[in-house]
Design an enzyme around this catalytic site. Structure first.
Site, mmCIF file in Angstrom:
data_model
loop_
_atom_site.group_PDB
_atom_site.id
_atom_site.type_symbol
_atom_site.label_atom_id
_atom_site.label_comp_id
_atom_site.label_asym_id
_atom_site.label_seq_id
_atom_site.Cartn_x
_atom_site.Cartn_y
_atom_site.Cartn_z
ATOM 1 N N LYS A 1 -92.491 -42.852 20.416
ATOM 2 C CA LYS A 1 -92.679 -43.497 21.962
ATOM 3 C C LYS A 1 -93.731 -44.615 21.761
ATOM 4 C CE LYS A 1 -95.170 -43.773 25.757
ATOM 5 N NZ LYS A 1 -95.380 -45.185 25.787
ATOM 6 N N GLU B 1 -105.906 -42.184 15.764
ATOM 7 C CA GLU B 1 -106.520 -43.643 15.392
ATOM 8 C C GLU B 1 -106.841 -44.347 16.662
ATOM 9 O OE1 GLU B 1 -106.972 -44.767 12.319
ATOM 10 O OE2 GLU B 1 -105.986 -43.231 11.146
ATOM 11 N N GLU C 1 -115.784 -50.827 23.958
ATOM 12 C CA GLU C 1 -114.706 -51.792 23.300
ATOM 13 C C GLU C 1 -114.267 -52.481 24.577
ATOM 14 O OE1 GLU C 1 -111.035 -49.891 22.384
ATOM 15 O OE2 GLU C 1 -111.009 -50.971 20.329
HETATM 16 P P1 NAD Z 1 -103.453 -46.661 25.331
HETATM 17 O O1 NAD Z 1 -104.134 -45.558 24.793
HETATM 18 O O2 NAD Z 1 -103.311 -47.214 26.629
HETATM 19 O O3 NAD Z 1 -101.811 -46.605 24.762
HETATM 20 C C1 NAD Z 1 -101.429 -46.055 23.686
HETATM 21 C C2 NAD Z 1 -100.059 -45.330 23.621
HETATM 22 O O4 NAD Z 1 -100.270 -44.040 24.452
HETATM 23 C C3 NAD Z 1 -99.009 -45.741 24.586
HETATM 24 O O5 NAD Z 1 -97.816 -45.793 24.051
HETATM 25 C C4 NAD Z 1 -98.841 -45.194 25.907
HETATM 26 O O6 NAD Z 1 -97.615 -45.427 26.530
HETATM 27 C C5 NAD Z 1 -99.220 -43.947 25.403
HETATM 28 N N1 NAD Z 1 -99.773 -43.054 26.554
HETATM 29 C C6 NAD Z 1 -100.526 -43.389 27.583
HETATM 30 N N2 NAD Z 1 -100.731 -42.387 28.166
HETATM 31 C C7 NAD Z 1 -100.380 -41.221 27.571
HETATM 32 C C8 NAD Z 1 -100.687 -39.913 27.834
HETATM 33 N N3 NAD Z 1 -101.361 -39.295 28.585
HETATM 34 N N4 NAD Z 1 -99.960 -38.968 26.664
HETATM 35 C C9 NAD Z 1 -99.634 -39.498 25.659
HETATM 36 N N5 NAD Z 1 -99.172 -41.148 25.346
HETATM 37 C C10 NAD Z 1 -99.860 -41.717 26.533
HETATM 38 O O7 NAD Z 1 -103.808 -47.819 24.223
HETATM 39 P P2 NAD Z 1 -103.432 -49.450 24.250
HETATM 40 O O8 NAD Z 1 -103.956 -50.121 25.290
HETATM 41 O O9 NAD Z 1 -102.023 -49.400 24.067
HETATM 42 O O10 NAD Z 1 -103.888 -49.943 22.695
HETATM 43 C C11 NAD Z 1 -105.306 -50.219 22.930
HETATM 44 C C12 NAD Z 1 -106.208 -49.213 22.336
HETATM 45 O O11 NAD Z 1 -105.526 -48.882 20.821
HETATM 46 C C13 NAD Z 1 -107.529 -49.716 21.773
HETATM 47 O O12 NAD Z 1 -108.418 -48.954 22.372
HETATM 48 C C14 NAD Z 1 -107.685 -50.206 20.106
HETATM 49 O O13 NAD Z 1 -108.665 -50.033 19.732
HETATM 50 C C15 NAD Z 1 -106.567 -48.888 19.875
HETATM 51 N N6 NAD Z 1 -106.121 -49.101 18.640
HETATM 52 C C16 NAD Z 1 -106.537 -48.483 17.249
HETATM 53 C C17 NAD Z 1 -105.960 -48.845 16.180
HETATM 54 C C18 NAD Z 1 -106.527 -47.908 15.139
HETATM 55 O O14 NAD Z 1 -105.707 -47.632 14.176
HETATM 56 N N7 NAD Z 1 -107.699 -47.197 15.088
HETATM 57 C C19 NAD Z 1 -105.055 -49.792 15.910
HETATM 58 C C20 NAD Z 1 -104.607 -50.292 16.967
HETATM 59 C C21 NAD Z 1 -104.971 -50.026 18.407
#
Ligand code: NAD
Length: 497
Positions: free
Chosen positions: A176, A251, A384
């Site tokens: 997903k 992560e 962040e």
């Molecule tokens: P997000 O948490 O908004 O979304 C991540 C994923 O989760 C998307 O596919 C989204 O559609 C899905 N999602 C949203 N709500 C959900 C739910 N209730 N249940 C299951 N899935 C759901 O994050 P983003 O804005 O896409 O990415 C940015 C964040 O990701 C930042 O905080 C960044 O630090 C983090 N990030 C971490 C790493 C790492 O390896 N530590 C790497 C890249 C990004």
């Protein structure tokens, strides 16, 4: 006919568009043009994808890991053949500059190749028995159906980190992706399709996190969830997964510090800082979002930084001369601008501080690289932001630098610039995080090394490197007794004859 591709879901080896399905589009953050249209999957679609993955699992589990590796090598070759096209799609859909768009795909290639080799390792252990004529070992077994949920900032690399590792271990996957980089995700899936992954082994469902993500996590046939994204989403994924005692690997975010000591090579630190803070417009989980600067070099270093930031070229990310592209979406822009407003009230704005306007900037989400001088403890110094915004904090000593560095909820990456080898090694020991760079910026992961963090950055496991398989395997412990008699561990202990 739409002027852009209309993409279906990938279920059981086929691209399917459920009749009457709701759709969403992705847009280029540079100019708003539509990239593609995708299905908003329903819980019924998720059920079909999990059913396909569940049915495909026994055969894939029984496929020898080196044979799985052969398929991954073909996936890597497809990504190599299409690197330029996919790199451009990354840049057009997510906004990172073209060199980084290609880099995203290169990281995918590197990791898929690395995991293909894991098909000839997947090491267990042999361990001596306390009893005679008894042989003990461990073997790795797949978990089953795995859900991979990914963010938009590395729209091909992060999916590959999860999918390739899960598949080489013998799991089947329902993927997903983040909605605003769905086309990048589709390119990833097509590479696996072209590589010959059997039907049902990899499935892809696009759509809202709350609908698709929740349906996936709630499905009892899904035994593990591999999630990368924000802390709040991660927390809800963890809680949902816990209801069914699923293995949940998270992560999450970062607030990564770069410490520059008074003996640092300042020009080198400056290059590292520019790349770490403003590369990918600050939208890396490992981006340098805090500069912890020794007071003895504070004015000199910031003077150098001002000059270089003023020369950064912002613009069309497809133009190879551009240093910084747009941020990825309207939501991103809104969130970053809100933090800049907060910063204006609690800190001293030194450089940048808002949206760029005029010409190309009016069509996209361009934010000026922004630097605040702040005390430690302000919101911008601890939360962040995930954008091109740097907080600079002045410190009088190494000890204070480490205290400030560690005093946040996150613990992903960190860096220190110093010429003193003792201070460098102390930092390796003292910084509370998953990654520490010495005389290099906080960004720059290599696929053969573990990646992840501590505290709110995640649940503590690591992706990539030789440990990547930990997340996607169960250890089975095996005892083979060839003594032909009942031997009792802990009881038949004194048998030395
Ligand atoms: P997000 O948490 O908004 O979304 C991540 C994923 O989760 C998307 O596919 C989204 O559609 C899905 N999602 C949203 N709500 C959900 C739910 N209730 N249940 C299951 N899935 C759901 O994050 P983003 O804005 O896409 O990415 C940015 C964040 O990701 C930042 O905080 C960044 O630090 C983090 N990030 C971490 C790493 C790492 O390896 N530590 C790497 C890249 C990004």
């Amino acid at each position: 006919m739409a002027a852009y591709p209309e993409i279906g879901l990938f279920i059981d080896g086929k691209w399917v568009s459920p009749p009457g399905a709701a759709r969403f589009t992705t847009r280029n953050p540079t100019n708003g043009s539509i990239i593609g249209s995708f299905v908003s999957a329903t819980p019924k679609d998720v059920d079909a994808a999990v059913t396909a993955a569940f049915s495909a699992f026994p055969h894939w589990k029984a496929t020898p890991p080196p044979a799985r590796g052969e398929i991954l090598l073909r996936v890597a070759q497809t990504l190599k053949d299409r690197k330029e096209q996919i790199g451009r799609i990354v840049t057009q859909e997510m906004g990172k500059v073209i060199a980084e768009g290609r880099g995203d795909v290169q990281e995918s290639i590197d990791f898929v190749e690395y995991m293909a080799g894991e098909g000839r390792r997947l090491f267990g252990e042999t361990v001596p028995s306390e009893l005679r004529s008894k042989f003990c070992l461990t073997v790795r077994q797949p978990k089953g159906v795995v859900a991979c949920i990914t963010p938009w900032n590395f729209p091909t690399a992060i999916p590959n980190w999860k999918i390739a590792a899960a598949l080489i271990c013998g799991n089947t996957v329902v993927f997903k992706p983040a909605s605003n980089t769905a086309m990048c995700a589709i390119e990833v899936v097509k590479a696996y399709e072209a590589g010959g992954v059997p039907a049902g082994v990899l499935n892809c469902v696009t759509g809202a996190g709350s609908t698709v993500g929740n349906a996936l996590i709630d499905d009892r046939r899904v035994r593990a969830v591999s999630f990368t994204g924000g802390v709040e989403t991660g927390r809800s994924v963890y809680e949902r997964g816990a209801r069914d005692l699923k293995a949940v690997h998270l992560e999450l975010g970062g607030k990564n510090p770069m410490i520059v000591m008074d003996d640092a090579n300042l020009p080198l630190a400056l290059e590292g800082l520019l790349f770490g803070a403003f590369g990918t417009a600050g939208q890396r989980c490992t981006a340098t979002s805090r500069l912890i600067l020794h007071e003895k070099v504070y004015d000199e270093f910031l003077g150098m930084l001002d000059q270089r930031v003023a020369r950064l070229r912002l613009g069309d990310p497809l133009d190879p001369r551009t240093d910084v592209g747009p941020v990825a979406s309207a939501d991103q822009e809104r969130k970053i601008l809100e933090y800049i407003s907060v910063g204006r009230t609690e800190a001293k704005l030194r450089v940048g501080g808002g949206k760029l306007t005029g010409g190309i900037y009016d069509q996209g989400f361009f934010i000026a690289p922004t630097i605040f001088e702040t005390a430690h403890g302000t919101r911008i110094s601890k939360e962040e932001i995930f954008g091109p915004v740097l907080s600079v904090i002045k410190v009088p000593s190494y000890e204070e630098a480490v205290r400030v560095a560690n005093d946040v909820d996150y613990g992903l990456s960190s860096a220190i610039y110093t010429r003193d080898v003792n201070v460098a090694f102390r930092a390796v020991q003292d910084l509370e995080c998953g990654i520490t760079y010495i005389n290099a910026p906080t960004i720059g992961a290599e696929v053969q090394l573990p990646f992840g963090g501590v505290k709110n950055t995640g649940t503590g496991g690591r992706e990539a490197g030789s440990v990547a398989v930990e997340e996607f395997t169960e250890i089975k412990t095996v005892f083979i007794d060839f003594s032909n008699r009942l031997q009792k561990a802990q009881i038949d202990v004194a048998d030395s004859g």
